[in-house]
Design a protein around this motif. Structure first.
Motif, short mmCIF file in Angstrom:
data_model
loop_
_atom_site.label_atom_id
_atom_site.label_comp_id
_atom_site.label_asym_id
_atom_site.label_seq_id
_atom_site.Cartn_x
_atom_site.Cartn_y
_atom_site.Cartn_z
N ASP A 257 -4.16 7.34 -11.88
CA ASP A 257 -3.30 7.19 -13.06
C ASP A 257 -2.11 6.28 -12.74
OD1 ASP A 257 -4.80 8.85 -14.74
OD2 ASP A 257 -3.75 10.64 -14.07
N VAL A 258 -1.43 6.58 -11.61
CA VAL A 258 -0.22 5.82 -11.23
C VAL A 258 -0.31 5.46 -9.75
CG1 VAL A 258 2.30 5.80 -11.09
CG2 VAL A 258 1.16 7.03 -12.96
N VAL B 269 -1.73 10.54 -8.72
CA VAL B 269 -0.84 9.50 -8.21
C VAL B 269 -1.20 9.16 -6.77
CG1 VAL B 269 0.91 11.22 -7.57
CG2 VAL B 269 1.59 8.82 -7.86
N ILE B 270 -1.15 7.87 -6.45
CA ILE B 270 -1.35 7.39 -5.08
C ILE B 270 -0.08 6.66 -4.64
CG2 ILE B 270 -2.65 5.82 -3.59
CD1 ILE B 270 -5.05 6.22 -5.41
N VAL B 271 0.38 6.96 -3.43
CA VAL B 271 1.54 6.27 -2.86
C VAL B 271 1.07 5.46 -1.67
CG1 VAL B 271 3.87 6.51 -1.92
CG2 VAL B 271 2.99 8.23 -3.51
N VAL B 272 1.44 4.18 -1.64
CA VAL B 272 1.12 3.34 -0.49
C VAL B 272 2.42 2.75 0.06
CG1 VAL B 272 -1.19 2.76 -1.27
CG2 VAL B 272 0.72 1.27 -1.91
N GLY C 189 -0.17 18.30 -3.53
CA GLY C 189 -1.48 17.69 -3.43
C GLY C 189 -1.50 16.20 -3.18
N GLY C 190 -0.33 15.59 -2.99
CA GLY C 190 -0.27 14.16 -2.77
C GLY C 190 -0.09 13.82 -1.30
N HIS C 191 -0.10 12.52 -1.00
CA HIS C 191 0.17 12.06 0.35
C HIS C 191 0.53 10.58 0.28
CE1 HIS C 191 -3.90 10.46 -0.01
NE2 HIS C 191 -3.66 9.71 1.05
N VAL C 192 0.97 10.04 1.41
CA VAL C 192 1.30 8.62 1.51
C VAL C 192 0.24 7.93 2.35
CG1 VAL C 192 2.98 6.90 2.28
CG2 VAL C 192 3.77 9.05 1.24
N ALA C 193 -0.35 6.88 1.83
CA ALA C 193 -1.35 6.10 2.57
C ALA C 193 -0.65 4.95 3.28
CB ALA C 193 -2.41 5.56 1.61
N ARG C 194 -0.81 4.89 4.61
CA ARG C 194 -0.15 3.87 5.44
C ARG C 194 -1.15 3.29 6.44
NH1 ARG C 194 5.47 4.84 5.60
NH2 ARG C 194 6.15 6.88 4.86
N PRO C 195 -0.87 2.09 6.96
CA PRO C 195 0.01 1.07 6.35
C PRO C 195 -0.80 0.20 5.41
CG PRO C 195 -0.63 0.36 8.55
CD PRO C 195 -1.35 1.67 8.29
N ALA D 48 -8.53 -3.37 0.38
CA ALA D 48 -8.64 -2.23 -0.54
C ALA D 48 -8.16 -2.65 -1.93
CB ALA D 48 -7.81 -1.06 -0.03
N VAL D 49 -8.85 -2.15 -2.95
CA VAL D 49 -8.50 -2.45 -4.34
C VAL D 49 -8.37 -1.13 -5.09
CG1 VAL D 49 -9.23 -3.56 -6.48
CG2 VAL D 49 -9.69 -4.67 -4.28
N ILE D 50 -7.26 -0.99 -5.82
CA ILE D 50 -7.03 0.22 -6.61
C ILE D 50 -6.77 -0.19 -8.05
CG2 ILE D 50 -5.54 2.22 -6.99
CD1 ILE D 50 -4.91 2.26 -4.05
N ALA D 51 -7.48 0.44 -8.98
CA ALA D 51 -7.24 0.25 -10.40
C ALA D 51 -6.40 1.42 -10.90
CB ALA D 51 -8.56 0.18 -11.15
N ALA D 52 -5.23 1.12 -11.43
CA ALA D 52 -4.32 2.16 -11.90
C ALA D 52 -3.96 1.91 -13.36
CB ALA D 52 -3.05 2.17 -11.05
N LYS D 53 -3.66 2.98 -14.06
CA LYS D 53 -3.20 2.81 -15.44
C LYS D 53 -1.79 2.23 -15.47
CE LYS D 53 -6.17 6.53 -17.09
NZ LYS D 53 -6.24 7.93 -17.59
N TYR D 54 -0.97 2.62 -14.47
CA TYR D 54 0.39 2.10 -14.34
C TYR D 54 0.71 1.90 -12.86
CZ TYR D 54 0.96 3.46 -19.20
OH TYR D 54 0.81 3.58 -20.55
N LEU D 55 1.62 0.98 -12.57
CA LEU D 55 2.07 0.75 -11.19
C LEU D 55 3.59 0.80 -11.15
CD1 LEU D 55 0.71 -1.76 -8.63
CD2 LEU D 55 3.16 -1.68 -9.04
N VAL D 56 4.12 1.51 -10.15
CA VAL D 56 5.56 1.64 -9.95
C VAL D 56 5.97 0.84 -8.72
CG1 VAL D 56 7.44 3.23 -9.36
CG2 VAL D 56 5.70 3.91 -11.03
#
Length: 380
Positions: free
Chosen positions: A7-8, A31-34, A120-126, A147-155
């Motif tokens: 989603d984000v 949500v995914i955090v990189v 339930g989240g985490h940070v993907a590094r690097p 890596a390619v991520i399709a998101a509805k929104y990006l922050v």
């Protein structure tokens, strides 16, 4: 391996990115955090969490954890050596947090990360953002390694040199201050309080002395050319010429030190389609008043709320985020810019500045106004 869709997508795992992700996860948003660093940054510039920030972080359950670990400083003073110019008391403010919370940014990030993981989240590094494209349906981000991520929104929460902001062509308006800043965490003995933040507006220049929970003090000062690694002699010289005089503050050890220059900049907009900015990617300014990380954390919560609403069909919420938060950033830039100009006035006029401040401080309304602004309660 990273998921292909979300989603984000949050780019940047500093305080702003972590807070935004935790807020989204708490609402059941995928949500995914990189982040492009292999590990979290152990150095720490920010050391202050203000009352309004603690209020807005209650929604993700971290305020109590932070306050349990930090120093509660109910008083902030501006001094000229041993003479108090402006005493600012937080005790009478209408908040559950009538103090400045002194806590390392590294600890704040750790607490936010722990809460994100609990949700339930985490940070993907690097993973470094290489490029992004967007259309009416979402954003496709290409990361280092392919890596390619399709998101509805990006922050974009990826700092002053934001790749996200550059990718979507948002301007970053402003400039750089002439002065450099020296920053050091030191072990002190002598004439320094353990529960008070002191800003010394001495004729020789500015120095801030603030207590930290590990027994050190954070020293921040403006100098013409700051050393890359300030040593005991350098910091001692700053305190001897700018800090307390009657009871000398003695530096026993420099635990960590750095230097930096300050930019005063704000993004031309906080939104480009489905890409949104928050924190230092959207605004940077002087550390005066400890407003930087606090403004970013408040951005994060407001943006997470807007994204949650947008994902549930209320697209107008994103425009409201921009309309609300960019003016806040501009006001913060004005306030911190004023404090910086006061601190860095020509040496010849500093005694007159100090006299004027001491006179103004005779007014309880003036002191209360400063307390409200520093605490961030004006942004309720």
């Amino acid at each position: 391996m990273l998921p292909a869709t979300t989603d984000v997508l949050v780019v940047g795992a500093g305080p702003t990115g972590l807070a935004a992700a935790a807020c989204l996860a708490a609402q059941g948003i995928d949500v995914i955090v990189v982040d492009d660093q292999a590990a979290g940054d152990n150095t720490s510039r920010a050391a202050v969490v203000h009352a309004r920030t603690l209020e807005v972080l209650e929604g993700i359950g971290v305020s109590g954890r932070l306050t349990a670990l930090g120093i509660h400083a109910p008083r902030f003073t501006i001094r000229d050596r041993d003479r108090t110019l402006v005493p600012v008391e937080f005790g009478g403010l209408p908040t559950r947090y009538p103090y400045t919370l002194m806590i390392s940014q590294a600890v704040t990030e750790r607490i936010l990360l722990e809460r994100l993981v609990e949700l339930g989240g985490h940070v993907a590094r690097p993973y470094r953002l290489e490029s992004l494209v967007q259309d009416a349906g979402g954003v496709t981000a290409t990361l280092s390694g392919g890596a390619v991520i399709a998101a509805k929104y990006l922050v974009g929460a990826d700092g002053m040199r934001s790749t996200v902001r550059e990718q979507v062509g948002i301007t970053f308006e402003g400039g750089e201050l002439r002065e450099s800043f020296s920053l050091a965490d030191v072990r002190l003995t002598g004439g320094v309080p353990r529960d008070e933040v002191v800003l010394y507006f001495s004729p020789a220049g500015l120095v801030v002395v603030a207590p930290l929970p590990d027994g050190t003090h954070r020293i921040v000062s403006t100098v013409d050319e700051a050393p890359e690694h300030p040593d005991v002699a350098f910091v001692q010289g700053l305190l001897d010429t700018r800090g307390p005089k009657r009871e000398r503050a003695v530096v026993g050890e420099v635990v960590w030190g750095s230097r930096f220059r300050v930019h005063h900049r704000v993004a031309g907009t906080f939104r480009s389609g489905r890409v949104l900015l928050a924190g230092d990617a959207a605004h940077v300014h002087s550390p005066a008043g400890g407003q930087g990380m606090n403004t970013g954390l408040q951005d994060a919560v407001a943006l997470a709320e807007a994204l949650t609403a947008a994902l549930r069909g209320e697209q107008e919420a994103l425009d409201r985020y921009v309309a609300a938060r960019r003016p806040v950033a501009l006001r913060v830039l004005t306030f911190t810019g004023l404090l910086s100009r006061l601190a860095n006035m020509n040496r010849r006029v500093r005694p007159f500045r100090n006299l004027a401040l001491r006179t103004l401080a005779l007014s309880p309304a003036f002191r209360r106004r400063i307390a409200w602004r520093l605490a961030g309660l004006v942004r309720r």
